[in-house]
Design a protein around this motif. Sequence first.
Motif, mmCIF file in Angstrom:
data_model
loop_
_atom_site.group_PDB
_atom_site.id
_atom_site.type_symbol
_atom_site.label_atom_id
_atom_site.label_comp_id
_atom_site.label_asym_id
_atom_site.label_seq_id
_atom_site.Cartn_x
_atom_site.Cartn_y
_atom_site.Cartn_z
ATOM 1 N N MET A 106 0.826 -1.197 0.000
ATOM 2 C CA MET A 106 0.000 0.000 0.000
ATOM 3 C C MET A 106 0.863 1.250 0.000
ATOM 4 S SD MET A 106 -3.062 1.044 2.645
ATOM 5 C CE MET A 106 -4.007 -0.428 2.201
ATOM 6 N N PRO A 107 0.646 2.173 -0.931
ATOM 7 C CA PRO A 107 1.410 3.428 -0.952
ATOM 8 C C PRO A 107 1.148 4.247 0.320
ATOM 9 C CG PRO A 107 0.175 3.117 -2.999
ATOM 10 C CD PRO A 107 -0.319 2.090 -2.030
ATOM 11 N N SER A 108 2.142 4.974 0.758
ATOM 12 C CA SER A 108 1.979 5.794 1.958
ATOM 13 C C SER A 108 0.886 6.838 1.768
ATOM 14 C CB SER A 108 3.304 6.479 2.312
ATOM 15 O OG SER A 108 3.752 7.299 1.240
ATOM 16 N N SER A 109 0.680 7.276 0.519
ATOM 17 C CA SER A 109 -0.371 8.262 0.260
ATOM 18 C C SER A 109 -1.750 7.703 0.610
ATOM 19 C CB SER A 109 -0.344 8.692 -1.206
ATOM 20 O OG SER A 109 -0.519 7.574 -2.069
ATOM 21 N N VAL A 110 -1.949 6.395 0.363
ATOM 22 C CA VAL A 110 -3.226 5.766 0.698
ATOM 23 C C VAL A 110 -3.373 5.652 2.216
ATOM 24 C CG1 VAL A 110 -4.637 3.681 0.448
ATOM 25 C CG2 VAL A 110 -3.284 4.510 -1.480
ATOM 26 N N GLN A 111 -2.267 5.372 2.904
ATOM 27 C CA GLN A 111 -2.327 5.308 4.366
ATOM 28 C C GLN A 111 -2.687 6.667 4.960
ATOM 29 O OE1 GLN A 111 1.613 2.987 4.703
ATOM 30 N NE2 GLN A 111 0.459 2.264 6.483
ATOM 31 N N TRP A 112 -2.134 7.737 4.389
ATOM 32 C CA TRP A 112 -2.480 9.076 4.866
ATOM 33 C C TRP A 112 -3.930 9.401 4.545
ATOM 34 C CZ3 TRP A 112 -0.009 11.412 8.498
ATOM 35 C CH2 TRP A 112 1.348 11.204 8.666
ATOM 36 N N ALA A 113 -4.415 8.924 3.398
ATOM 37 C CA ALA A 113 -5.839 9.096 3.083
ATOM 38 C C ALA A 113 -6.690 8.345 4.112
ATOM 39 C CB ALA A 113 -6.129 8.584 1.677
ATOM 40 N N GLY A 114 -6.180 7.190 4.562
ATOM 41 C CA GLY A 114 -6.862 6.445 5.615
ATOM 42 C C GLY A 114 -6.950 7.238 6.900
ATOM 43 N N GLY A 116 -7.255 10.448 7.026
ATOM 44 C CA GLY A 116 -8.352 11.377 6.793
ATOM 45 C C GLY A 116 -9.700 10.703 6.968
ATOM 46 N N LEU A 117 -9.821 9.457 6.478
ATOM 47 C CA LEU A 117 -11.068 8.710 6.622
ATOM 48 C C LEU A 117 -11.348 8.402 8.086
ATOM 49 C CD1 LEU A 117 -13.436 7.318 5.238
ATOM 50 C CD2 LEU A 117 -11.993 5.273 4.982
ATOM 51 N N LEU A 118 -10.293 8.042 8.821
ATOM 52 C CA LEU A 118 -10.446 7.753 10.248
ATOM 53 C C LEU A 118 -10.908 8.997 11.005
ATOM 54 C CD1 LEU A 118 -9.981 5.154 11.895
ATOM 55 C CD2 LEU A 118 -7.737 6.034 12.499
ATOM 56 N N LEU A 119 -10.324 10.140 10.681
ATOM 57 C CA LEU A 119 -10.730 11.395 11.315
ATOM 58 C C LEU A 119 -12.183 11.724 10.973
ATOM 59 C CD1 LEU A 119 -10.156 13.972 12.906
ATOM 60 C CD2 LEU A 119 -9.209 14.968 10.807
ATOM 61 N N ALA A 120 -12.559 11.535 9.711
ATOM 62 C CA ALA A 120 -13.938 11.803 9.289
ATOM 63 C C ALA A 120 -14.918 10.899 10.036
ATOM 64 C CB ALA A 120 -14.075 11.611 7.785
ATOM 65 N N ALA A 121 -14.534 9.622 10.222
ATOM 66 C CA ALA A 121 -15.388 8.690 10.950
ATOM 67 C C ALA A 121 -15.555 9.129 12.395
ATOM 68 C CB ALA A 121 -14.800 7.279 10.885
ATOM 69 N N PHE A 122 -14.462 9.576 13.020
ATOM 70 C CA PHE A 122 -14.526 10.066 14.397
ATOM 71 C C PHE A 122 -15.444 11.275 14.499
ATOM 72 C CE2 PHE A 122 -11.387 7.363 16.273
ATOM 73 C CZ PHE A 122 -11.480 7.581 17.645
ATOM 74 N N PHE A 168 -17.007 3.055 8.427
ATOM 75 C CA PHE A 168 -15.934 3.887 7.881
ATOM 76 C C PHE A 168 -14.715 3.885 8.810
ATOM 77 C CE2 PHE A 168 -19.597 5.386 5.562
ATOM 78 C CZ PHE A 168 -19.088 5.551 4.282
ATOM 79 N N TYR A 169 -14.974 3.750 10.109
ATOM 80 C CA TYR A 169 -13.863 3.636 11.067
ATOM 81 C C TYR A 169 -13.033 2.383 10.775
ATOM 82 C CZ TYR A 169 -11.569 2.180 15.368
ATOM 83 O OH TYR A 169 -10.651 1.717 16.276
ATOM 84 N N ILE A 170 -13.700 1.267 10.530
ATOM 85 C CA ILE A 170 -12.989 0.017 10.227
ATOM 86 C C ILE A 170 -12.244 0.129 8.901
ATOM 87 C CG2 ILE A 170 -13.268 -2.425 9.682
ATOM 88 C CD1 ILE A 170 -13.454 -1.794 12.644
ATOM 89 N N ALA A 171 -12.871 0.754 7.908
ATOM 90 C CA ALA A 171 -12.204 0.942 6.620
ATOM 91 C C ALA A 171 -10.966 1.820 6.783
ATOM 92 C CB ALA A 171 -13.170 1.572 5.617
ATOM 93 N N GLY A 172 -11.088 2.900 7.556
ATOM 94 C CA GLY A 172 -9.944 3.775 7.810
ATOM 95 C C GLY A 172 -8.846 3.061 8.561
ATOM 96 N N THR A 173 -9.226 2.222 9.522
ATOM 97 C CA THR A 173 -8.243 1.434 10.274
ATOM 98 C C THR A 173 -7.433 0.541 9.344
ATOM 99 O OG1 THR A 173 -9.600 1.411 12.286
ATOM 100 C CG2 THR A 173 -7.980 -0.357 12.042
ATOM 101 N N SER A 174 -8.118 -0.131 8.425
ATOM 102 C CA SER A 174 -7.444 -1.019 7.484
ATOM 103 C C SER A 174 -6.438 -0.257 6.627
ATOM 104 C CB SER A 174 -8.479 -1.713 6.591
ATOM 105 O OG SER A 174 -7.853 -2.601 5.692
ATOM 106 N N LEU A 175 -6.825 0.926 6.156
ATOM 107 C CA LEU A 175 -5.927 1.709 5.301
ATOM 108 C C LEU A 175 -4.730 2.246 6.084
ATOM 109 C CD1 LEU A 175 -8.486 3.700 3.110
ATOM 110 C CD2 LEU A 175 -7.295 1.577 2.563
#
Length: 227
Positions: A106-114, A116-122, A168-175
């Motif tokens: 997984m590219p680091s850019s996708v992890q950083w996007a994760g 953002g997704l984790l923050l949005a879920a919170f 979305f929290y689980i999806a962000g966690t995975s990323l």
Amino acid sequence: MGLVLNLFVQTIVWFGFMGAIIFVAAGTTDYTGGWLYLGMMVVLSAVFGLHMMRVDPGLLKERLKPPVQKDQPFADKLILIPILLLIFGGMVFMAADAARWHWSAMPSSVQWAGCGLLLAAFLFIYWVMRTNSFAAPVVKIQKDRGQAVITTGPYAIVRHPMYFGALFYIAGTSLVLGSWWGLAAVPILAILFGIRIGIEEKTLRMGLEGYDDYARRVRWRLIPLIW
């Protein structure tokens, strides 16, 4: 003061356990995704927990209670077992996938996007809790707190928005942890949430005045336009 101490102790124990299972599964402490995820979780949980202590201590007290309680339906206690196993087992698998087995690239850019997704879920889950002061972690009618039907905010869109945010929290966690395969936990969790929603709806229809009318007005239970 007791609530402050409870929040502090549970935060230390919860994230200490979470960190242990992540890094043991990874087989190394040299795991950027693990540290990034754990750091985000500690900071966000502390910030939101301290803020909730100020604006809604009653809800925070409810959310710090154990996942098995006296007034909780037996069926809810049973469904929580696979839900918790999937969440924690999923984290173990995600960490092992990314750092031990290296199945996912997984590219680091996708992890950083994760991140953002984790923050949005919170933020979404925080919106849910600010809208509904009765958003307890277990299925029960909070008669002692005067529970009423909530129809505003995210509850005007779906009847169980907390579960929607959790997907979305689980999806962000995975990323963030760097595991493509971990995303498979999302549909499985959605199915388990669907079972729990059935248990919760039965309890609410039987014990909460006005819930039937609300359910007729708001059609979608978990995912807008789908179910």
